[in-house]
Design a protein around this motif. Sequence first.
Motif, PDB file in Angstrom:
ATOM      1  N   GLU A  40       0.694  -1.364  -0.087  1.00 53.77           N
ATOM      2  CA  GLU A  40       0.369  -0.079  -0.022  1.00 53.77           C
ATOM      3  C   GLU A  40       1.023   1.551  -0.136  1.00 53.77           C
ATOM      4  O   GLU A  40       1.680   1.123   0.488  1.00 53.77           O
ATOM      5  N   SER A  41      -0.010   2.485  -0.472  1.00 50.09           N
ATOM      6  CA  SER A  41       1.062   3.837  -0.909  1.00 50.09           C
ATOM      7  C   SER A  41       1.077   4.079   1.033  1.00 50.09           C
ATOM      8  O   SER A  41       2.190   5.211   1.224  1.00 50.09           O
ATOM      9  N   GLY A  43       3.058   2.240   3.349  1.00 48.93           N
ATOM     10  CA  GLY A  43       3.238   1.291   3.996  1.00 48.93           C
ATOM     11  C   GLY A  43       3.394   0.500   4.481  1.00 48.93           C
ATOM     12  O   GLY A  43       4.077  -0.691   4.538  1.00 48.93           O
ATOM     13  N   SER A  44       2.491  -0.189   4.294  1.00 49.02           N
ATOM     14  CA  SER A  44       1.620  -1.379   4.464  1.00 49.02           C
ATOM     15  C   SER A  44       2.238  -2.335   3.582  1.00 49.02           C
ATOM     16  O   SER A  44       0.965  -2.292   2.506  1.00 49.02           O
ATOM     17  N   ILE A  45       2.553  -3.532   4.563  1.00 51.63           N
ATOM     18  CA  ILE A  45       1.874  -5.620   3.342  1.00 51.63           C
ATOM     19  C   ILE A  45       1.016  -5.632   3.875  1.00 51.63           C
ATOM     20  O   ILE A  45       0.980  -5.580   5.218  1.00 51.63           O
ATOM     21  N   ASN A  46      -0.038  -6.566   2.678  1.00 55.10           N
ATOM     22  CA  ASN A  46      -1.003  -7.651   3.346  1.00 55.10           C
ATOM     23  C   ASN A  46      -0.751  -8.273   3.074  1.00 55.10           C
ATOM     24  O   ASN A  46       0.008  -8.350   1.553  1.00 55.10           O
ATOM     25  N   SER A  47      -1.447  -9.210   3.836  1.00 50.81           N
ATOM     26  CA  SER A  47      -1.946 -10.584   3.175  1.00 50.81           C
ATOM     27  C   SER A  47      -3.162 -10.895   3.008  1.00 50.81           C
ATOM     28  O   SER A  47      -3.997 -11.209   3.668  1.00 50.81           O
ATOM     29  N   TYR A  48      -3.389 -11.293   2.143  1.00 54.58           N
ATOM     30  CA  TYR A  48      -5.279 -11.671   1.148  1.00 54.58           C
ATOM     31  C   TYR A  48      -5.542 -12.968   1.443  1.00 54.58           C
ATOM     32  O   TYR A  48      -4.840 -14.180   0.063  1.00 54.58           O
ATOM     33  N   CYS A  49      -5.544 -13.849   1.664  1.00 50.18           N
ATOM     34  CA  CYS A  49      -5.827 -15.374   1.174  1.00 50.18           C
ATOM     35  C   CYS A  49      -7.329 -15.764   1.560  1.00 50.18           C
ATOM     36  O   CYS A  49      -7.963 -15.557   2.180  1.00 50.18           O
ATOM     37  N   SER A  50      -8.042 -16.321   0.020  1.00 49.35           N
ATOM     38  CA  SER A  50      -9.379 -16.282  -0.328  1.00 49.35           C
ATOM     39  C   SER A  50      -9.413 -18.137   0.353  1.00 49.35           C
ATOM     40  O   SER A  50     -10.929 -18.517  -0.505  1.00 49.35           O
ATOM     41  N   THR A  51      -9.104 -19.063  -0.272  1.00 49.48           N
ATOM     42  CA  THR A  51      -9.602 -20.446   0.298  1.00 49.48           C
ATOM     43  C   THR A  51      -8.935 -21.405   1.354  1.00 49.48           C
ATOM     44  O   THR A  51      -8.051 -20.616   1.473  1.00 49.48           O
ATOM     45  N   VAL A  88       0.729  -5.580   7.422  1.00 46.85           N
ATOM     46  CA  VAL A  88       1.432  -4.996   9.121  1.00 46.85           C
ATOM     47  C   VAL A  88       2.478  -3.916   8.231  1.00 46.85           C
ATOM     48  O   VAL A  88       2.175  -3.805   7.270  1.00 46.85           O
ATOM     49  N   ARG A  89       2.534  -2.448   9.104  1.00 47.06           N
ATOM     50  CA  ARG A  89       3.563  -1.749   8.901  1.00 47.06           C
ATOM     51  C   ARG A  89       4.919  -1.152   9.478  1.00 47.06           C
ATOM     52  O   ARG A  89       5.072  -1.076  10.238  1.00 47.06           O
ATOM     53  N   PRO A  90       6.491  -1.998   8.638  1.00 46.42           N
ATOM     54  CA  PRO A  90       7.266  -2.025   9.160  1.00 46.42           C
ATOM     55  C   PRO A  90       7.476  -0.640   9.509  1.00 46.42           C
ATOM     56  O   PRO A  90       7.067   0.849   9.004  1.00 46.42           O
ATOM     57  N   PRO A  91       9.053  -0.331  10.536  1.00 46.99           N
ATOM     58  CA  PRO A  91       9.211   1.142  10.512  1.00 46.99           C
ATOM     59  C   PRO A  91      10.190   1.551   9.697  1.00 46.99           C
ATOM     60  O   PRO A  91       9.998   0.715   8.269  1.00 46.99           O
ATOM     61  N   GLY A  92       9.613   2.652   9.195  1.00 44.21           N
ATOM     62  CA  GLY A  92      10.159   3.538   8.178  1.00 44.21           C
ATOM     63  C   GLY A  92      11.729   3.478   7.528  1.00 44.21           C
ATOM     64  O   GLY A  92      12.816   3.134   9.284  1.00 44.21           O
ATOM     65  N   GLY A  93      12.213   3.496   6.674  1.00 44.42           N
ATOM     66  CA  GLY A  93      14.016   3.750   6.741  1.00 44.42           C
ATOM     67  C   GLY A  93      14.010   1.945   6.935  1.00 44.42           C
ATOM     68  O   GLY A  93      15.551   2.325   6.732  1.00 44.42           O
TER      69      GLY A  93
END
Length: 106
Positions: A40-41, A43-51, A88-93
């Motif tokens: 995402e813009s 800085g967060s990173i997402n996971s999605y599982c559908s089955t 999750v949004r890891p720390p900047g830098g």
Amino acid sequence: MKVRRAAATLSGGALIAAAVVTGVATPAHALPDSCSISYESDGSINSYCSTGTGYHQILVSYCFVNPWVNYCGSEAGQKAPVGATSSVRPPGGGAIRGVTILKSES
């Protein structure tokens, strides 16, 4: 002759018992599948599982670019059921070194 008959009876009984146990076994659970990762813009990173069934969790490993900081770490998102998003949004830098989706039955 009696020994052979007893052996045949015992082995036949064992086969019947195995068939009964197999017939009443519980269905297997499938781990989450058809999973995707999105960045995402903010800085967060997402996971999605559908089955599948169970839970998934995003795990991000990072290291800081500045050599004076000299720190590497990892951050994990919350466990999410299939059909929901773990974020999750890891720390900047920090420079992202790896992104993994952890899967579990519970």
